[in-house]
Motif scaffolding. Sequence first.
Motif, mmCIF file in Angstrom:
data_model
loop_
_atom_site.group_PDB
_atom_site.id
_atom_site.type_symbol
_atom_site.label_atom_id
_atom_site.label_comp_id
_atom_site.label_asym_id
_atom_site.label_seq_id
_atom_site.Cartn_x
_atom_site.Cartn_y
_atom_site.Cartn_z
ATOM 1 N N ARG A 256 -19.168 -31.337 21.833
ATOM 2 C CA ARG A 256 -20.230 -30.829 21.149
ATOM 3 C C ARG A 256 -19.383 -29.410 20.595
ATOM 4 O O ARG A 256 -18.902 -28.546 20.962
ATOM 5 C CB ARG A 256 -21.435 -30.204 21.809
ATOM 6 N N ARG A 257 -19.638 -29.229 19.118
ATOM 7 C CA ARG A 257 -18.935 -28.235 18.542
ATOM 8 C C ARG A 257 -19.804 -27.271 17.889
ATOM 9 O O ARG A 257 -20.732 -27.551 17.253
ATOM 10 C CB ARG A 257 -17.734 -28.874 17.468
ATOM 11 N N GLN A 258 -19.489 -25.952 17.683
ATOM 12 C CA GLN A 258 -20.215 -24.976 17.336
ATOM 13 C C GLN A 258 -19.489 -23.710 16.627
ATOM 14 O O GLN A 258 -18.493 -23.342 17.561
ATOM 15 C CB GLN A 258 -21.594 -24.268 18.167
ATOM 16 N N PHE A 259 -19.395 -23.233 15.467
ATOM 17 C CA PHE A 259 -18.592 -22.421 15.074
ATOM 18 C C PHE A 259 -17.283 -22.829 14.842
ATOM 19 O O PHE A 259 -16.459 -21.897 15.050
ATOM 20 C CB PHE A 259 -18.911 -20.895 15.590
ATOM 21 N N GLY A 260 -17.182 -24.001 14.742
ATOM 22 C CA GLY A 260 -15.762 -24.644 14.517
ATOM 23 C C GLY A 260 -14.921 -24.962 15.722
ATOM 24 O O GLY A 260 -13.862 -25.337 15.814
ATOM 25 N N VAL A 261 -15.646 -24.707 17.170
ATOM 26 C CA VAL A 261 -14.782 -24.907 18.381
ATOM 27 C C VAL A 261 -15.864 -25.453 19.273
ATOM 28 O O VAL A 261 -16.973 -25.539 19.313
ATOM 29 C CB VAL A 261 -14.513 -23.527 18.966
ATOM 30 N N PRO A 262 -15.321 -26.198 20.327
ATOM 31 C CA PRO A 262 -16.154 -27.030 21.458
ATOM 32 C C PRO A 262 -16.731 -25.758 21.940
ATOM 33 O O PRO A 262 -16.425 -24.573 22.402
ATOM 34 C CB PRO A 262 -15.218 -27.628 22.349
ATOM 35 N N ILE A 263 -18.268 -26.003 22.379
ATOM 36 C CA ILE A 263 -18.990 -24.908 23.011
ATOM 37 C C ILE A 263 -18.583 -24.696 24.512
ATOM 38 O O ILE A 263 -18.801 -23.482 25.010
ATOM 39 C CB ILE A 263 -20.678 -25.495 22.936
ATOM 40 N N GLY A 264 -17.874 -25.550 25.055
ATOM 41 C CA GLY A 264 -17.318 -25.401 26.286
ATOM 42 C C GLY A 264 -16.208 -24.256 26.434
ATOM 43 O O GLY A 264 -15.755 -23.846 27.356
ATOM 44 N N SER A 265 -15.962 -23.780 24.935
ATOM 45 C CA SER A 265 -14.984 -22.647 25.210
ATOM 46 C C SER A 265 -15.576 -21.164 25.224
ATOM 47 O O SER A 265 -14.899 -20.301 25.517
ATOM 48 C CB SER A 265 -14.069 -22.640 23.835
ATOM 49 N N PHE A 266 -16.839 -21.281 25.243
ATOM 50 C CA PHE A 266 -17.515 -20.302 25.455
ATOM 51 C C PHE A 266 -17.849 -19.675 26.862
ATOM 52 O O PHE A 266 -18.134 -20.763 27.711
ATOM 53 C CB PHE A 266 -19.205 -20.275 24.725
ATOM 54 N N GLN A 267 -17.376 -18.600 27.275
ATOM 55 C CA GLN A 267 -17.353 -18.153 28.682
ATOM 56 C C GLN A 267 -18.582 -18.216 29.190
ATOM 57 O O GLN A 267 -18.816 -18.445 30.593
ATOM 58 C CB GLN A 267 -16.971 -16.682 28.767
ATOM 59 N N ALA A 268 -19.792 -17.836 28.756
ATOM 60 C CA ALA A 268 -21.110 -17.673 29.416
ATOM 61 C C ALA A 268 -21.353 -19.278 29.665
ATOM 62 O O ALA A 268 -22.086 -19.510 30.816
ATOM 63 C CB ALA A 268 -22.002 -17.207 28.220
ATOM 64 N N LEU A 269 -21.073 -20.184 28.834
ATOM 65 C CA LEU A 269 -21.320 -21.702 29.135
ATOM 66 C C LEU A 269 -20.420 -22.156 30.104
ATOM 67 O O LEU A 269 -20.871 -23.011 31.064
ATOM 68 C CB LEU A 269 -21.301 -22.644 27.899
ATOM 69 N N GLN A 270 -19.276 -21.627 30.421
ATOM 70 C CA GLN A 270 -18.374 -22.118 31.404
ATOM 71 C C GLN A 270 -19.058 -21.460 32.895
ATOM 72 O O GLN A 270 -18.860 -22.257 33.763
ATOM 73 C CB GLN A 270 -16.884 -21.554 31.337
ATOM 74 N N HIS A 271 -19.397 -20.443 32.873
ATOM 75 C CA HIS A 271 -19.853 -19.669 33.958
ATOM 76 C C HIS A 271 -21.092 -20.799 34.437
ATOM 77 O O HIS A 271 -21.555 -20.900 35.594
ATOM 78 C CB HIS A 271 -20.646 -18.425 33.752
ATOM 79 N N LYS A 272 -22.175 -21.099 33.509
ATOM 80 C CA LYS A 272 -23.043 -21.973 33.752
ATOM 81 C C LYS A 272 -22.851 -23.067 34.497
ATOM 82 O O LYS A 272 -23.359 -23.752 35.353
ATOM 83 C CB LYS A 272 -23.939 -21.998 32.621
#
Length: 371
Positions: A256-272
Amino acid sequence: MNFDLSQEQQMLEETVSKLLGAHADRRPDSSSVWQDYASVGLLGMSFDDAFGGLGTGPVETMIVMRAIGKQLCTSPYLGSAVYGTRLLQTGGSQEQQTALIPGLIDGSIQLAVAHSEPGSRYSGGDFAMTAISDGGGFILSGRKVRVLGGATATHFLVSARLSDEIFGKGTTGLFLVARDCPGVTIEQYLTIDGRETADVAFEAVSISSGGLMVAAEKSENALEDAMDHALVAAINEAVGIMEELLSITIEYLKTRRQFGVPIGSFQALQHKAVDIFMEVEQAKSMALYATMRLGRPASERRDSLTSAKLFLNRAARAVGEASVQLHGAIGLTLESKAGRLFRRLTAFQVTFGDYDSCLASLLKSTPDILA
């Protein structure tokens, strides 16, 4: 201690995963699905070689139930091949076992335990179902609800209060009742997770003396034993669901991509995602602990299993809610497997005891736990 599966257990895991994966989206009343279960020996796993079974134990059942959870199978395996089968083994007479076991193994017979009643919640101890002596037999009257596998069962294992002086008035008795007995009425419906279950009414159902399985303390012990095995099986199914939910959530974060990048690259989601992983790993450990405790005497295992269910209830809610949050709105739909897994975890939390009932049970048996 070595927790690795043996070679035979690994082969069972591979076979079951392939079989259930092919049948995941098929309805439980499809005779071919149940017959395929029988063809690989899944329906006779717990029976001894003398009956034509595989003679396996709780670990093998754990393997099957985790695969069932991952594939979201709706077949009545828990109700018949685990709960009903165990009760037949511990509470059934030699004649009843001889008559039913061949059919259970080849898939022509399915069992369902009719124990819960309206208002009984999870205790099951105070129920209104009665068995009145009638010459050489009994007359059963009452209503049972939320009968696992009741929609497709050919025979019911029914708990009732006896009025027989021989066994003692007010004691519990277990009865074997065929689905087609006059006076048996079955109301089928779907639960929130897509499984077929049933409420069963018994209106002056006449049962011969041979229909009595066991009575008094023996019946209560048999019910408790069978319920413990079914509880552990449900716990392991929940672990399989959580493992699958973790897997598809991680995959979703990668694609899943948002703002041109996979949302898995967001640190907050990685923590979750890490939080979900930790919950699943701890749940696997608690499920294995519960599985190993099944071999202990009832007085030693009951609190252990209740503790495991308490923990799994909390973990199931945490994993389900976090996974849906990471998926967004699509995670609540039936089109998404995440949504269907979430529903199954929600149903698990009220099966064989919700969080409050498990906590109350522990506080009653071990009041010093508050310290």
